[in-house]
Design a protein around this motif. Structure first.
Motif, PDB file in Angstrom:
ATOM      1  N   LEU A 103       0.826  -1.200   0.000  1.00  0.00           N
ATOM      2  CA  LEU A 103       0.000   0.000   0.000  1.00  0.00           C
ATOM      3  C   LEU A 103       0.863   1.254   0.000  1.00  0.00           C
ATOM      4  CD1 LEU A 103      -3.306   0.780   1.562  1.00  0.00           C
ATOM      5  CD2 LEU A 103      -1.409   2.230   2.293  1.00  0.00           C
ATOM      6  N   ALA A 104       1.920   1.262   0.812  1.00  0.00           N
ATOM      7  CA  ALA A 104       2.772   2.451   0.903  1.00  0.00           C
ATOM      8  C   ALA A 104       3.491   2.711  -0.416  1.00  0.00           C
ATOM      9  CB  ALA A 104       3.786   2.272   2.030  1.00  0.00           C
ATOM     10  N   GLU A 105       4.001   1.662  -1.038  1.00  0.00           N
ATOM     11  CA  GLU A 105       4.681   1.845  -2.314  1.00  0.00           C
ATOM     12  C   GLU A 105       3.697   2.323  -3.380  1.00  0.00           C
ATOM     13  OE1 GLU A 105       6.653  -1.826  -3.153  1.00  0.00           O
ATOM     14  OE2 GLU A 105       8.351  -1.363  -1.839  1.00  0.00           O
ATOM     15  N   GLY A 106       2.472   1.788  -3.342  1.00  0.00           N
ATOM     16  CA  GLY A 106       1.456   2.256  -4.273  1.00  0.00           C
ATOM     17  C   GLY A 106       1.112   3.714  -4.028  1.00  0.00           C
ATOM     18  N   TRP A 107       1.019   4.100  -2.748  1.00  0.00           N
ATOM     19  CA  TRP A 107       0.703   5.489  -2.400  1.00  0.00           C
ATOM     20  C   TRP A 107       1.774   6.435  -2.926  1.00  0.00           C
ATOM     21  CZ3 TRP A 107       2.713   9.587   0.297  1.00  0.00           C
ATOM     22  CH2 TRP A 107       1.816  10.608   0.673  1.00  0.00           C
ATOM     23  N   VAL A 108       3.023   6.068  -2.722  1.00  0.00           N
ATOM     24  CA  VAL A 108       4.115   6.911  -3.220  1.00  0.00           C
ATOM     25  C   VAL A 108       4.090   6.960  -4.745  1.00  0.00           C
ATOM     26  CG1 VAL A 108       6.622   7.114  -3.396  1.00  0.00           C
ATOM     27  CG2 VAL A 108       5.573   6.529  -1.207  1.00  0.00           C
ATOM     28  N   ASP A 109       3.898   5.796  -5.355  1.00  0.00           N
ATOM     29  CA  ASP A 109       3.896   5.723  -6.813  1.00  0.00           C
ATOM     30  C   ASP A 109       2.740   6.518  -7.408  1.00  0.00           C
ATOM     31  OD1 ASP A 109       5.132   4.595  -9.191  1.00  0.00           O
ATOM     32  OD2 ASP A 109       3.277   3.473  -9.445  1.00  0.00           O
ATOM     33  N   GLY A 110       1.629   6.580  -6.705  1.00  0.00           N
ATOM     34  CA  GLY A 110       0.466   7.294  -7.219  1.00  0.00           C
ATOM     35  C   GLY A 110       0.617   8.799  -7.214  1.00  0.00           C
ATOM     36  N   GLY A 111       1.610   9.307  -6.481  1.00  0.00           N
ATOM     37  CA  GLY A 111       1.734  10.755  -6.375  1.00  0.00           C
ATOM     38  C   GLY A 111       3.093  11.305  -6.729  1.00  0.00           C
ATOM     39  N   ARG A 112       3.892  10.534  -7.468  1.00  0.00           N
ATOM     40  CA  ARG A 112       5.231  11.040  -7.768  1.00  0.00           C
ATOM     41  C   ARG A 112       5.634  10.764  -9.210  1.00  0.00           C
ATOM     42  NH1 ARG A 112       9.446   7.250  -8.036  1.00  0.00           N
ATOM     43  NH2 ARG A 112       8.905   5.148  -7.400  1.00  0.00           N
ATOM     44  N   CYS A 113       6.650  11.446  -9.621  1.00  0.00           N
ATOM     45  CA  CYS A 113       7.273  11.191 -10.915  1.00  0.00           C
ATOM     46  C   CYS A 113       8.103   9.924 -10.801  1.00  0.00           C
ATOM     47  CB  CYS A 113       8.165  12.384 -11.294  1.00  0.00           C
ATOM     48  SG  CYS A 113       9.242  12.076 -12.707  1.00  0.00           S
ATOM     49  N   ARG A 114       8.090   9.089 -11.803  1.00  0.00           N
ATOM     50  CA  ARG A 114       8.790   7.808 -11.748  1.00  0.00           C
ATOM     51  C   ARG A 114      10.302   7.945 -11.891  1.00  0.00           C
ATOM     52  NH1 ARG A 114       5.621   3.270 -12.258  1.00  0.00           N
ATOM     53  NH2 ARG A 114       3.416   3.644 -12.648  1.00  0.00           N
ATOM     54  N   GLU A 115      10.785   9.121 -12.241  1.00  0.00           N
ATOM     55  CA  GLU A 115      12.209   9.239 -12.528  1.00  0.00           C
ATOM     56  C   GLU A 115      12.965  10.032 -11.462  1.00  0.00           C
ATOM     57  OE1 GLU A 115      12.724  10.724 -16.448  1.00  0.00           O
ATOM     58  OE2 GLU A 115      11.708   9.013 -17.397  1.00  0.00           O
ATOM     59  N   ASP A 116      12.396  10.218 -10.290  1.00  0.00           N
ATOM     60  CA  ASP A 116      13.142  10.925  -9.266  1.00  0.00           C
ATOM     61  C   ASP A 116      13.828   9.929  -8.345  1.00  0.00           C
ATOM     62  OD1 ASP A 116      10.189  11.920  -7.339  1.00  0.00           O
ATOM     63  OD2 ASP A 116      10.989   9.976  -7.889  1.00  0.00           O
ATOM     64  N   CYS A 117      14.744  10.444  -7.510  1.00  0.00           N
ATOM     65  CA  CYS A 117      15.563   9.583  -6.655  1.00  0.00           C
ATOM     66  C   CYS A 117      14.900   9.449  -5.291  1.00  0.00           C
ATOM     67  CB  CYS A 117      16.961  10.171  -6.520  1.00  0.00           C
ATOM     68  SG  CYS A 117      17.830  10.369  -8.086  1.00  0.00           S
ATOM     69  N   ARG A 118      13.803   8.724  -5.248  1.00  0.00           N
ATOM     70  CA  ARG A 118      13.038   8.607  -4.016  1.00  0.00           C
ATOM     71  C   ARG A 118      12.914   7.161  -3.565  1.00  0.00           C
ATOM     72  NH1 ARG A 118      10.420  13.396  -2.787  1.00  0.00           N
ATOM     73  NH2 ARG A 118      10.359  14.899  -4.478  1.00  0.00           N
ATOM     74  N   ASP A 119      12.875   7.005  -2.251  1.00  0.00           N
ATOM     75  CA  ASP A 119      12.587   5.701  -1.675  1.00  0.00           C
ATOM     76  C   ASP A 119      11.120   5.381  -1.931  1.00  0.00           C
ATOM     77  OD1 ASP A 119      12.886   3.428   0.328  1.00  0.00           O
ATOM     78  OD2 ASP A 119      11.335   4.653   1.268  1.00  0.00           O
ATOM     79  N   PRO A 120      10.800   4.191  -2.479  1.00  0.00           N
ATOM     80  CA  PRO A 120       9.411   3.905  -2.831  1.00  0.00           C
ATOM     81  C   PRO A 120       8.490   3.739  -1.626  1.00  0.00           C
ATOM     82  CG  PRO A 120      10.789   1.974  -3.177  1.00  0.00           C
ATOM     83  CD  PRO A 120      11.709   3.114  -2.880  1.00  0.00           C
ATOM     84  N   LEU A 121       9.029   3.467  -0.449  1.00  0.00           N
ATOM     85  CA  LEU A 121       8.186   3.251   0.716  1.00  0.00           C
ATOM     86  C   LEU A 121       7.741   4.550   1.367  1.00  0.00           C
ATOM     87  CD1 LEU A 121       6.966   1.041   2.513  1.00  0.00           C
ATOM     88  CD2 LEU A 121       9.027   1.181   3.919  1.00  0.00           C
ATOM     89  N   THR A 122       8.669   5.489   1.523  1.00  0.00           N
ATOM     90  CA  THR A 122       8.365   6.723   2.249  1.00  0.00           C
ATOM     91  C   THR A 122       8.193   7.940   1.359  1.00  0.00           C
ATOM     92  OG1 THR A 122      10.720   7.256   2.502  1.00  0.00           O
ATOM     93  CG2 THR A 122       9.697   5.893   4.220  1.00  0.00           C
ATOM     94  N   LEU A 124      10.650   9.737   0.502  1.00  0.00           N
ATOM     95  CA  LEU A 124      11.796  10.592   0.779  1.00  0.00           C
ATOM     96  C   LEU A 124      12.909  10.298  -0.226  1.00  0.00           C
ATOM     97  CD1 LEU A 124      11.959  10.278   4.658  1.00  0.00           C
ATOM     98  CD2 LEU A 124      10.816  12.037   3.315  1.00  0.00           C
ATOM     99  N   THR A 125      13.815  11.269  -0.396  1.00  0.00           N
ATOM    100  CA  THR A 125      14.947  11.022  -1.267  1.00  0.00           C
ATOM    101  C   THR A 125      15.849   9.968  -0.633  1.00  0.00           C
ATOM    102  OG1 THR A 125      16.254  12.802  -0.267  1.00  0.00           O
ATOM    103  CG2 THR A 125      14.907  13.360  -2.178  1.00  0.00           C
ATOM    104  N   THR A 126      16.673   9.358  -1.455  1.00  0.00           N
ATOM    105  CA  THR A 126      17.568   8.303  -0.985  1.00  0.00           C
ATOM    106  C   THR A 126      18.813   8.895  -0.338  1.00  0.00           C
ATOM    107  OG1 THR A 126      18.720   8.213  -3.108  1.00  0.00           O
ATOM    108  CG2 THR A 126      16.779   6.777  -2.829  1.00  0.00           C
ATOM    109  N   ALA A 127      19.524   8.045   0.399  1.00  0.00           N
ATOM    110  CA  ALA A 127      20.787   8.477   0.998  1.00  0.00           C
ATOM    111  C   ALA A 127      21.791   8.865  -0.086  1.00  0.00           C
ATOM    112  CB  ALA A 127      21.350   7.358   1.879  1.00  0.00           C
ATOM    113  N   ALA A 128      21.736   8.194  -1.237  1.00  0.00           N
ATOM    114  CA  ALA A 128      22.648   8.525  -2.335  1.00  0.00           C
ATOM    115  C   ALA A 128      22.408   9.961  -2.821  1.00  0.00           C
ATOM    116  CB  ALA A 128      22.467   7.534  -3.486  1.00  0.00           C
TER     117      ALA A 128
END
Length: 254
Positions: A103-122, A124-128
């Motif tokens: 559900l969380a990954e779907g929620w993030v995926d439903g509201g973001r651009c697919r090409e950004d550097c984000r953690d799919p669960l939260t 938030l941007t990645t540590a990298a």
């Protein structure tokens, strides 16, 4: 021909079971979240009910539900409450971690651009990405010398307590990630360092300490999380070590 009558009976029983689950789930979701929730139903709700009654594909359906909730503008905390209401209707004491993740990954995926550097669960941007941002700050100049841009920032860590079970840790992490976006909406970098630590790279503005105090009092205390911050060190290598060392807990005023 339909063959034996039991086929039609089984189909009718399945449809009736799905309807009962949808009605029970809706009532319990309203009880948890309050309000009329006229937008609660969506095709994704029926997909979840169908998967639950059939006993297969529930995680995938929960991913679709998360996407639908995000597109409808539902906050992630409310989406998780909705999932908890579903599991309550199914007689489960708490949502399994695989359903929470889906559900969380779907929620993030439903509201973001697919090409950004984000953690799919939260979301938030990645540590990298945070490493890249820090390196850019130390490369840039500013008041006080070549690293002046970096020295005008603080490194904030929000840490969850140790010993949480996977469901509670994941749920709190998702909610905290969403709440950080409310408190830091002025171009700060928000990142996930680990499954128990989140970070904010923020300019040391005059009201930063007040925002941190409100974050700790209004949000983190409820989830048992602590908030710590420190000024960025003088070298980029030391700053990057704050990300790489999961045991590091920066203290206010350092």
């Amino acid at each position: 021909m339909w063959g034996r009558d039991t086929g039609g009976s089984e189909l009718a029983d399945s449809v009736a079971a799905q309807r009962r689950l949808r009605e029970t789930w809706g009532r319990r979701s309203r009880g948890r979240r309050g309000g009329l929730q006229e937008d609660w139903w969506s095709p994704a709700v029926d997909a979840v009910c169908t998967a639950a009654v059939r006993g297969s594909g529930l995680a995938e359906a929960c991913g679709r539900l998360g996407q639908a909730r995000a597109r409808a503008g539902m906050p992630v905390g409310e989406a998780l409450d909705d999932l908890a209401a579903l599991c309550d209707a199914l007689g489960r004491p708490q949502p399994p971690i695989e359903l929470v993740t889906a559900l969380a990954e779907g929620w993030v995926d439903g509201g973001r651009c697919r090409e950004d550097c984000r953690d799919p669960l939260t979301g938030l941007t990645t540590a990298a990405y945070l490493r890249t941002r820090l390196t850019e700050l130390y490369r840039g100049g500013g008041p006080g010398g070549p690293h002046g841009g970096a020295l005008g920032h603080r490194f904030v860590v929000v840490a969850l307590p140790a010993g949480l079970d996977p469901w509670r840790r994941t749920a709190r992490l998702i909610v905290l990630g969403h709440e950080l976006g409310r408190f830091f909406s002025r171009g700060e970098t928000l990142a996930l360092l680990s499954r128990s630590r989140l970070a904010v790279l923020a300019p040391a503005a005059t009201n930063l300490q007040e925002r941190l105090r409100r974050l700790e009092d209004d949000v983190c205390a409820e989830h048992g999380a602590c908030v710590r911050s420190r000024a960025l060190p003088s070298s980029c290598a030391e700053a990057l070590a704050l990300i790489d060392d999961p045991g590091r807990a920066p203290m206010s005023g350092e």
